[in-house]
Design an enzyme around this catalytic site. Structure first.
Site, PDB file in Angstrom:
ATOM      1  N   THR A  68      11.803  40.990   2.106  1.00  0.00           N
ATOM      2  CA  THR A  68      12.791  40.148   1.430  1.00  0.00           C
ATOM      3  C   THR A  68      12.143  38.841   0.980  1.00  0.00           C
ATOM      4  O   THR A  68      10.912  38.743   0.935  1.00  0.00           O
ATOM      5  CB  THR A  68      14.074  40.027   2.280  1.00  0.00           C
ATOM      6  OG1 THR A  68      15.053  39.336   1.513  1.00  0.00           O
ATOM      7  CG2 THR A  68      13.883  39.353   3.609  1.00  0.00           C
ATOM      8  N   LYS A  72       9.122  40.139  -2.387  1.00  0.00           N
ATOM      9  CA  LYS A  72       9.391  41.431  -3.031  1.00  0.00           C
ATOM     10  C   LYS A  72       8.431  41.735  -4.190  1.00  0.00           C
ATOM     11  O   LYS A  72       7.987  42.865  -4.338  1.00  0.00           O
ATOM     12  CB  LYS A  72      10.840  41.477  -3.538  1.00  0.00           C
ATOM     13  CG  LYS A  72      11.824  41.608  -2.399  1.00  0.00           C
ATOM     14  CD  LYS A  72      13.251  41.540  -2.885  1.00  0.00           C
ATOM     15  CE  LYS A  72      14.180  41.557  -1.691  1.00  0.00           C
ATOM     16  NZ  LYS A  72      15.559  41.208  -2.032  1.00  0.00           N
ATOM     17  N   ILE A 222      23.572  37.005  -3.953  1.00  0.00           N
ATOM     18  CA  ILE A 222      22.795  37.921  -3.106  1.00  0.00           C
ATOM     19  C   ILE A 222      22.466  37.313  -1.751  1.00  0.00           C
ATOM     20  O   ILE A 222      21.878  37.971  -0.909  1.00  0.00           O
ATOM     21  CB  ILE A 222      21.488  38.386  -3.793  1.00  0.00           C
ATOM     22  CG1 ILE A 222      20.539  37.213  -4.043  1.00  0.00           C
ATOM     23  CG2 ILE A 222      21.782  39.145  -5.073  1.00  0.00           C
ATOM     24  CD1 ILE A 222      19.092  37.668  -4.264  1.00  0.00           C
TER      25      ILE A 222
HETATM   26  P1  ATR Z   1      12.697  37.717  -4.388  1.00  0.00           P
HETATM   27  O1  ATR Z   1      11.535  38.574  -4.734  1.00  0.00           O
HETATM   28  O2  ATR Z   1      13.208  37.999  -3.039  1.00  0.00           O
HETATM   29  O3  ATR Z   1      13.758  37.750  -5.434  1.00  0.00           O
HETATM   30  P2  ATR Z   1      11.284  35.482  -5.438  1.00  0.00           P
HETATM   31  O4  ATR Z   1      10.498  36.449  -6.270  1.00  0.00           O
HETATM   32  O5  ATR Z   1      10.578  34.365  -4.753  1.00  0.00           O
HETATM   33  O6  ATR Z   1      12.101  36.242  -4.301  1.00  0.00           O
HETATM   34  O7  ATR Z   1      12.436  34.927  -6.398  1.00  0.00           O
HETATM   35  C1  ATR Z   1      13.226  33.857  -6.049  1.00  0.00           C
HETATM   36  C2  ATR Z   1      14.079  33.424  -7.234  1.00  0.00           C
HETATM   37  O8  ATR Z   1      14.775  32.226  -6.857  1.00  0.00           O
HETATM   38  C3  ATR Z   1      13.265  33.049  -8.471  1.00  0.00           C
HETATM   39  O9  ATR Z   1      14.041  33.300  -9.625  1.00  0.00           O
HETATM   40  C4  ATR Z   1      13.060  31.549  -8.285  1.00  0.00           C
HETATM   41  O10 ATR Z   1      12.823  30.828  -9.451  1.00  0.00           O
HETATM   42  P3  ATR Z   1      11.307  30.645 -10.012  1.00  0.00           P
HETATM   43  O11 ATR Z   1      11.008  31.904 -10.745  1.00  0.00           O
HETATM   44  O12 ATR Z   1      11.389  29.461 -10.875  1.00  0.00           O
HETATM   45  O13 ATR Z   1      10.433  30.449  -8.798  1.00  0.00           O
HETATM   46  C5  ATR Z   1      14.417  31.159  -7.722  1.00  0.00           C
HETATM   47  N1  ATR Z   1      14.344  29.904  -6.988  1.00  0.00           N
HETATM   48  C6  ATR Z   1      13.798  29.716  -5.774  1.00  0.00           C
HETATM   49  N2  ATR Z   1      13.899  28.418  -5.397  1.00  0.00           N
HETATM   50  C7  ATR Z   1      14.516  27.775  -6.438  1.00  0.00           C
HETATM   51  C8  ATR Z   1      14.920  26.434  -6.675  1.00  0.00           C
HETATM   52  N3  ATR Z   1      14.695  25.465  -5.773  1.00  0.00           N
HETATM   53  N4  ATR Z   1      15.545  26.144  -7.834  1.00  0.00           N
HETATM   54  C9  ATR Z   1      15.782  27.114  -8.759  1.00  0.00           C
HETATM   55  N5  ATR Z   1      15.416  28.414  -8.589  1.00  0.00           N
HETATM   56  C10 ATR Z   1      14.811  28.737  -7.453  1.00  0.00           C
END
Ligand code: ATR
Length: 262
Positions: A68, A72, A222
């Site tokens: 997770t 992923k 989610i």
């Molecule tokens: P997973 O594979 O479990 O979906 P991930 O690939 O790290 O985890 O994706 C996390 C998502 O949350 C991404 O869309 C990320 O945005 P970025 O592509 O810009 O990294 C988003 N996300 C995580 N922290 C964030 C934050 N502080 N503000 C906005 N978006 C965030």
């Protein structure tokens, strides 16, 4: 079920890890079904996933991994083989270790998410979707919704290039669906989905502009928080039907067991 020398082990890999609900549910399901397996949480930093996975390559009683946030996408690159779904989403959330020591990657999030929506009375066909996020979970959900023949998918993400890449990949597989880049405003869409990790931590800002949400919109998150996220609380206060993260997990648990060969 008692853990013994014959027990198969599955790790759930995450960072942070404290919030995960899968181990309790997975271990209960194993117990109910007399399956001799156990899920153990593994808190692994984003930069050390490969080291962790490689370090376990000699563990013969390893059934595999459940993966997770934030691993992923990265895990998909460590697999020897991917299903078609996982290849499209470039993400995995279940990895089976084969008897030959190979890693086969699967993504069950999209199917779990859609099954949860349908169980909640929402039929995606022909509807418009606003999706915030472009990581592994977002990709899986976007592909699964496209498979359901939604009419429009609008994607917004903090990192523009990742949103653009997801749109490009989606369009390649689903040329007949209208797939566009959006901003933080989800107005006018039938289904609004938060597929970012925002909401995992108490002080996280909202992932989108929720002020204009209207009661004809369904809002899904989610984040697997049993008490609703700020986004869902706000959506509910505006009269929207909401869908929390747990149905996505509940609707893939049994499939997770069989995918892991248990
Ligand atoms: P997973 O594979 O479990 O979906 P991930 O690939 O790290 O985890 O994706 C996390 C998502 O949350 C991404 O869309 C990320 O945005 P970025 O592509 O810009 O990294 C988003 N996300 C995580 N922290 C964030 C934050 N502080 N503000 C906005 N978006 C965030």
């Amino acid at each position: 079920m008692n853990v013994s020398g014959k027990t198969k082990v599955c790790f759930i890999i995450a960072d942070p890890i404290e919030h995960v609900k899968t181990p309790e549910k997975f271990n209960d399901l194993c117990k109910e079904n007399g399956i001799d397996a156990v899920m153990v949480p593994a808190h692994v930093h984003r930069d050390r996933l490969e080291e962790f996975v490689k370090g376990l390559s000699s563990m013969q009683n390893l059934a595999g991994f459940v993966v997770t946030v934030p691993h992923k996408s990265a895990m998909s690159h460590l697999c020897d083989q991917l299903t078609e779904d996982a290849r499209c989403a470039q993400a995995v959330n279940v990895v089976r270790r084969t008897s030959g020591g190979h890693y086969h990657g699967y993504i069950l999030d999209g199917k779990g998410f859609v099954a949860g929506l349908k169980a909640n009375g929402f039929e995606p066909k022909g509807r418009s979707v606003y999706l915030v996020g472009s990581g592994g979970a977002a990709s899986a959900i976007a592909f699964a919704l496209a498979e359901e023949n939604v009419s429009l998918i609008t994607i917004f993400n903090r990192t523009l290039e990742k949103a653009e890449a997801l749109i490009y990949n989606l369009k390649k597989e689903h040329p007949n669906i209208n797939i566009v880049l959006g901003d933080h405003n989800p107005a006018g869409h039938d289904l609004v989905v938060n597929a970012t990790s925002l909401g995992l931590r108490k002080n996280d800002p909202l992932p989108l502009n929720a002020n204009g949400l209207t009661k004809d919109q369904v809002v899904a998150d989610i984040i697997m928080d049993p008490s609703e996220t700020h986004l869902l609380k706000k959506a509910k206060s505006l009269g929207c039907m909401v869908q929390p993260g747990l149905p996505m997990l509940n609707n893939q648990l049994k499939l997770m067991l069989s995918t892991l060969g248990l």
